[in-house]
Design a protein around this motif. Structure first.
Motif, short mmCIF file in Angstrom:
data_model
loop_
_atom_site.label_atom_id
_atom_site.label_comp_id
_atom_site.label_asym_id
_atom_site.label_seq_id
_atom_site.Cartn_x
_atom_site.Cartn_y
_atom_site.Cartn_z
N VAL A 151 8.00 4.20 9.56
CA VAL A 151 7.02 4.53 10.34
C VAL A 151 7.30 5.88 11.27
N VAL A 152 6.12 6.64 11.17
CA VAL A 152 6.14 7.99 12.15
C VAL A 152 5.91 7.63 13.33
N PRO A 153 6.38 7.71 14.50
CA PRO A 153 5.84 7.08 15.76
C PRO A 153 5.04 8.29 16.45
N SER A 154 3.87 7.65 17.01
CA SER A 154 3.00 8.49 17.55
C SER A 154 2.92 8.33 18.96
N GLY A 194 2.24 3.81 15.27
CA GLY A 194 2.70 5.15 14.48
C GLY A 194 1.91 4.79 13.27
N LYS A 195 2.65 5.71 12.21
CA LYS A 195 2.00 5.69 10.78
C LYS A 195 2.75 5.37 9.69
N VAL A 196 2.55 4.35 8.95
CA VAL A 196 3.27 3.88 7.96
C VAL A 196 3.31 5.06 6.80
N VAL A 197 4.53 5.52 6.38
CA VAL A 197 4.40 6.66 5.61
C VAL A 197 5.24 6.41 4.24
N ALA A 198 6.15 5.49 4.29
CA ALA A 198 6.93 4.81 3.00
C ALA A 198 7.24 3.27 3.23
N ALA A 199 7.65 2.81 1.96
CA ALA A 199 8.13 1.40 1.97
C ALA A 199 9.38 1.32 0.94
N THR A 200 10.21 0.29 1.05
CA THR A 200 11.29 0.23 -0.01
C THR A 200 11.55 -0.97 0.34
N LEU A 201 12.27 -1.57 -0.63
CA LEU A 201 13.28 -2.94 -0.34
C LEU A 201 14.54 -2.50 0.03
N ARG A 202 15.15 -3.09 1.05
CA ARG A 202 16.28 -2.88 1.57
C ARG A 202 17.05 -4.28 1.60
N ALA A 235 0.72 -1.14 0.08
CA ALA A 235 -0.21 0.20 0.08
C ALA A 235 0.97 1.32 0.05
N ALA A 236 2.02 1.36 0.89
CA ALA A 236 2.88 2.54 0.69
C ALA A 236 3.79 2.58 -0.19
N ALA A 237 4.39 1.39 -0.88
CA ALA A 237 5.32 1.29 -1.93
C ALA A 237 4.65 1.70 -3.20
N GLY A 238 3.37 0.99 -3.49
CA GLY A 238 2.88 1.27 -4.74
C GLY A 238 3.44 0.52 -5.85
N THR A 239 4.08 -0.60 -5.60
CA THR A 239 4.92 -1.54 -6.47
C THR A 239 4.25 -2.51 -6.92
N PRO A 240 4.13 -3.28 -8.17
CA PRO A 240 3.49 -4.32 -8.45
C PRO A 240 3.69 -5.63 -7.51
#
Length: 201
Positions: free
Chosen positions: A176-179, A160-168, A27-32
């Motif tokens: 995640v931005v912690p709340s 927190g809120k998931v704001v981005a995603a990538t492969l590492r 959902a965050a990455a938007g990749t196939p």
């Protein structure tokens, strides 16, 4: 990010549900999505057969579940991570606070979904530290923490809120931005004892 964005009771709690975490990732990455690869890695029905049709059916079942998880993550990217045991940092007598970097620092990586992915944190200045209300509260916390036979061992839970995603390194990683950070004393018996909760304004 503020506490008013989403009620903490409405945060998702995927725990060890790998597909829920992958839903948040995609959902965050938007990749196939490579559904066959995910089925091959995670789905027992796919893994225990070499029947091409049975494997196709397994992939289809995984796709239904993962698509549902992705839709849920797009609608609600707020998460409650599973508790983690760590050492409580020392109380800063000069600044009269605890530094929460040991729990939500940018260099920290927390494995999630039974090892399917990991979480890292982006700095949130309003949640970088926790200051007890007064010296009496600080003394009480320090006494409780330092009296633990396990040596300042605590259990912390991050919201927190998931704001981005990538492969590492080929592994899905969510940012995640912690709340909120809930900190509890972790006892020899495995039980916990509330210490404090730090929350964004």
């Amino acid at each position: 990010m503020t506490a008013s964005e989403k009620s903490f009771s409405e945060y998702q709690a995927p725990e060890d549900d790998a597909l829920s975490w992958l839903g948040l990732y995609y959902a965050a990455a938007g990749t196939p999505v490579d559904y066959p690869a995910i089925a091959a890695r995670l789905d027992p029905a796919f893994q225990r057969t070499t029947d091409a049709f049975a494997q196709r059916d397994a992939v289809a079942a995984v796709k239904v579940k993962l698509d549902k998880a992705i839709a849920a993550a797009k609608a609600n990217p707020y998460v409650k991570l599973s508790p983690v045991v760590a050492r409580m940092p020392a109380y800063d007598l000069t600044r009269n606070l605890y530094d929460l970097g040991a729990f939500i620092g940018p260099d920290l990586r927390i494995g999630i979904g039974a090892g399917v992915a990991s979480v890292s944190f982006t700095p949130n200045p309003s949640l970088a530290t926790f200051a007890p209300a007064n010296e009496a509260e600080a003394r009480g916390l320090e006494h409780t923490i330092s009296s633990n036979p396990l040596g300042r061992q605590v259990q912390f839970t991050v919201y927190g809120k998931v704001v981005a995603a990538t492969l590492r390194g080929g592994e899905p990683q969510l940012t995640v931005v912690p709340s909120r950070v809930v900190v509890e004393n972790y006892l020899v018996s495995g039980a916990t004892q509330p210490l404090f909760t730090a929350t964004v304004p």
